[in-house]
Design a protein around this motif. Structure first.
Motif, PDB file in Angstrom:
ATOM      1  N   ILE A  35       0.850  -1.189   0.000  1.00 24.04           N
ATOM      2  CA  ILE A  35       0.000   0.000   0.000  1.00 24.04           C
ATOM      3  C   ILE A  35       0.885   1.237   0.000  1.00 24.04           C
ATOM      4  O   ILE A  35       1.711   1.401   0.905  1.00 24.04           O
ATOM      5  CB  ILE A  35      -0.925   0.011   1.235  1.00 24.04           C
ATOM      6  CG1 ILE A  35      -1.894  -1.177   1.167  1.00 24.04           C
ATOM      7  CG2 ILE A  35      -1.693   1.326   1.329  1.00 24.04           C
ATOM      8  CD1 ILE A  35      -2.829  -1.266   2.358  1.00 24.04           C
ATOM      9  N   GLY A  56      -0.639  -3.731   4.129  1.00 17.66           N
ATOM     10  CA  GLY A  56      -1.587  -4.500   3.326  1.00 17.66           C
ATOM     11  C   GLY A  56      -1.356  -5.999   3.407  1.00 17.66           C
ATOM     12  O   GLY A  56      -2.289  -6.774   3.620  1.00 17.66           O
ATOM     13  N   VAL A  69      -7.297   2.332   3.109  1.00 19.52           N
ATOM     14  CA  VAL A  69      -6.708   0.992   3.138  1.00 19.52           C
ATOM     15  C   VAL A  69      -7.641  -0.014   2.459  1.00 19.52           C
ATOM     16  O   VAL A  69      -7.203  -0.858   1.667  1.00 19.52           O
ATOM     17  CB  VAL A  69      -6.390   0.561   4.581  1.00 19.52           C
ATOM     18  CG1 VAL A  69      -5.958  -0.910   4.621  1.00 19.52           C
ATOM     19  CG2 VAL A  69      -5.296   1.447   5.168  1.00 19.52           C
ATOM     20  N   GLN A 117      -7.429   0.465  -1.300  1.00 21.33           N
ATOM     21  CA  GLN A 117      -6.133   0.022  -1.811  1.00 21.33           C
ATOM     22  C   GLN A 117      -6.077  -1.501  -1.892  1.00 21.33           C
ATOM     23  O   GLN A 117      -5.604  -2.067  -2.877  1.00 21.33           O
ATOM     24  CB  GLN A 117      -5.009   0.546  -0.916  1.00 21.33           C
ATOM     25  CG  GLN A 117      -4.674   2.009  -1.117  1.00 21.33           C
ATOM     26  CD  GLN A 117      -4.045   2.283  -2.474  1.00 21.33           C
ATOM     27  OE1 GLN A 117      -3.189   1.535  -2.936  1.00 21.33           O
ATOM     28  NE2 GLN A 117      -4.475   3.349  -3.119  1.00 21.33           N
ATOM     29  N   VAL A 118      -6.557  -2.180  -0.858  1.00 26.90           N
ATOM     30  CA  VAL A 118      -6.561  -3.646  -0.848  1.00 26.90           C
ATOM     31  C   VAL A 118      -7.449  -4.177  -1.979  1.00 26.90           C
ATOM     32  O   VAL A 118      -7.068  -5.099  -2.709  1.00 26.90           O
ATOM     33  CB  VAL A 118      -7.023  -4.191   0.515  1.00 26.90           C
ATOM     34  CG1 VAL A 118      -7.305  -5.692   0.438  1.00 26.90           C
ATOM     35  CG2 VAL A 118      -5.973  -3.910   1.587  1.00 26.90           C
ATOM     36  N   LYS A 142      -5.741  -3.824  -5.338  1.00 30.56           N
ATOM     37  CA  LYS A 142      -4.667  -4.804  -5.546  1.00 30.56           C
ATOM     38  C   LYS A 142      -5.256  -6.188  -5.830  1.00 30.56           C
ATOM     39  O   LYS A 142      -4.763  -6.913  -6.706  1.00 30.56           O
ATOM     40  CB  LYS A 142      -3.759  -4.864  -4.317  1.00 30.56           C
ATOM     41  CG  LYS A 142      -3.157  -3.533  -3.894  1.00 30.56           C
ATOM     42  CD  LYS A 142      -2.244  -2.950  -4.936  1.00 30.56           C
ATOM     43  CE  LYS A 142      -1.613  -1.665  -4.430  1.00 30.56           C
ATOM     44  NZ  LYS A 142      -0.790  -0.993  -5.459  1.00 30.56           N
TER      45      LYS A 142
END
Length: 323
Positions: free
Chosen positions: A55, A146, A258, A261-262, A265
């Motif tokens: 992250i 992350g 967060v 972002q997770v 990904k």
């Protein structure tokens, strides 16, 4: 439509009867869910490895990087301002660093005592180095967060994703599997794209509680909130000493950052793996219906009968209710 009729019309080569549209839909929808389960499991395993999931530090923190730059610029300035302001920086350095970053590094820097008798340039440069070092620590902490989260909460995250898969409608399952025109030329990440389009909002809500609980347990939220509060409070003090324009206060919902972002990904990893599985569906080690759906082979009534047995068996093994 015409495409579907021509496709089904080519199925009588072996004398077996044709699967109905509803039967084809059932087989494809089952295969969609199986594919998404494989993709989610694959992505979660990769996500627990920091080399696959890092992250980045929030862009809102980027403005803080300009403060050390301002300090170094002042250190390079040969005007009388350096010596004039040096004493002011030396006196405020410890309180600035302590208030802005003390919660993160957990100790006083002691920088002011060291710098009090130093020349102006050393004071500026030393303070900039201290701040850069602390920001580098924050960078590293974010890059680890992350993967650590996905490793610690893999089971809970898998349950969230699996629930979303079961709720996802996959309305045009036939088209998602074999392309919008049923010509096998659809996007190789069509299922991932459709799943996230339909499920992202629900995933955000479900994952938010998991992420928040983890960050609170690891004291990351406390550290972050304390850091932001103190950075914003000391912003004016720093900029007044440097005689620069005050930086805009940091406003960021860390939990949402967060979570997103997770999800971003995971989405990227699932897109790649979907293409891999589509090119070799038999490698998935699933019942034959899965490989059939992601192939050019025709749908027959015999295939549907086998699918009914396969789906029932899979439901018993996985605990997922049969379609």
């Amino acid at each position: 439509g015409k495409g579907r009729e021509s496709l089904r019309g080519a199925m009588g080569c072996c004398g077996s009867s044709l699967a109905s549209d509803d039967q084809i839909k059932d087989m494809c929808k089952w295969s969609c869910r199986q594919m998404m389960t494989l993709l989610c499991d694959h992505a979660l395993v990769l996500a627990a490895d920091q080399s696959h999931l890092q992250i980045p530090i929030p862009k809102e923190m980027g403005d803080l990087r300009s403060i050390p730059k301002d300090l170094r610029k002042a250190a390079a300035d040969n005007s009388s301002q350096v010596s004039t302001v040096a004493d002011g920086i030396a006196k405020q350095a410890d309180s600035i660093l302590g208030s802005a970053f003390g919660a993160f590094i957990g100790k006083a820097t002691g920088f002011a005592a060291e710098a009090a008798g130093s020349a102006g340039k050393k004071v500026y440069g030393g303070l900039a180095d201290q701040m850069d070092s602390i920001l580098d620590q924050l960078d590293r902490r974010f890059s680890q967060l992350g993967a650590e989260l996905c490793a610690a909460k893999q089971s809970e995250m898998r349950s969230v994703l699996q629930n979303a898969i079961e709720r996802c409608t996959f309305r045009d399952a036939h088209g998602l599997v074999r392309g919008p025109k049923l010509d096998y030329r659809g996007p190789v990440d069509a299922l991932t794209v459709e799943f996230f389009r339909l499920s992202r909002e629900a995933l955000q809500q479900s994952l938010a509680a998991i992420v928040q609980e983890y960050m609170q347990k690891m004291r990351f939220m406390i550290i972050w909130e304390g850091l932001i509060e103190k950075v914003n409070a000391s912003n004016q003090a720093l900029t007044s000493v440097l005689m620069t324009k005050p930086k805009e206060g940091i406003k960021l919902d860390l939990n949402s950052y967060v979570v997103n972002q997770v999800l971003d990904k995971l989405y990227a990893m699932m897109q790649v793996h979907e293409g891999e599985l589509r090119s070799a569906p038999r490698a998935a080690e699933l019942p034959g219906t899965f490989a059939l759906c992601f192939s050019r082979e025709p749908f027959s009534n015999v295939a549907y009968e086998q699918f009914s047995k396969d789906a029932e068996l899979q439901a018993k093994v996985s605990g997922v209710q049969s379609l």
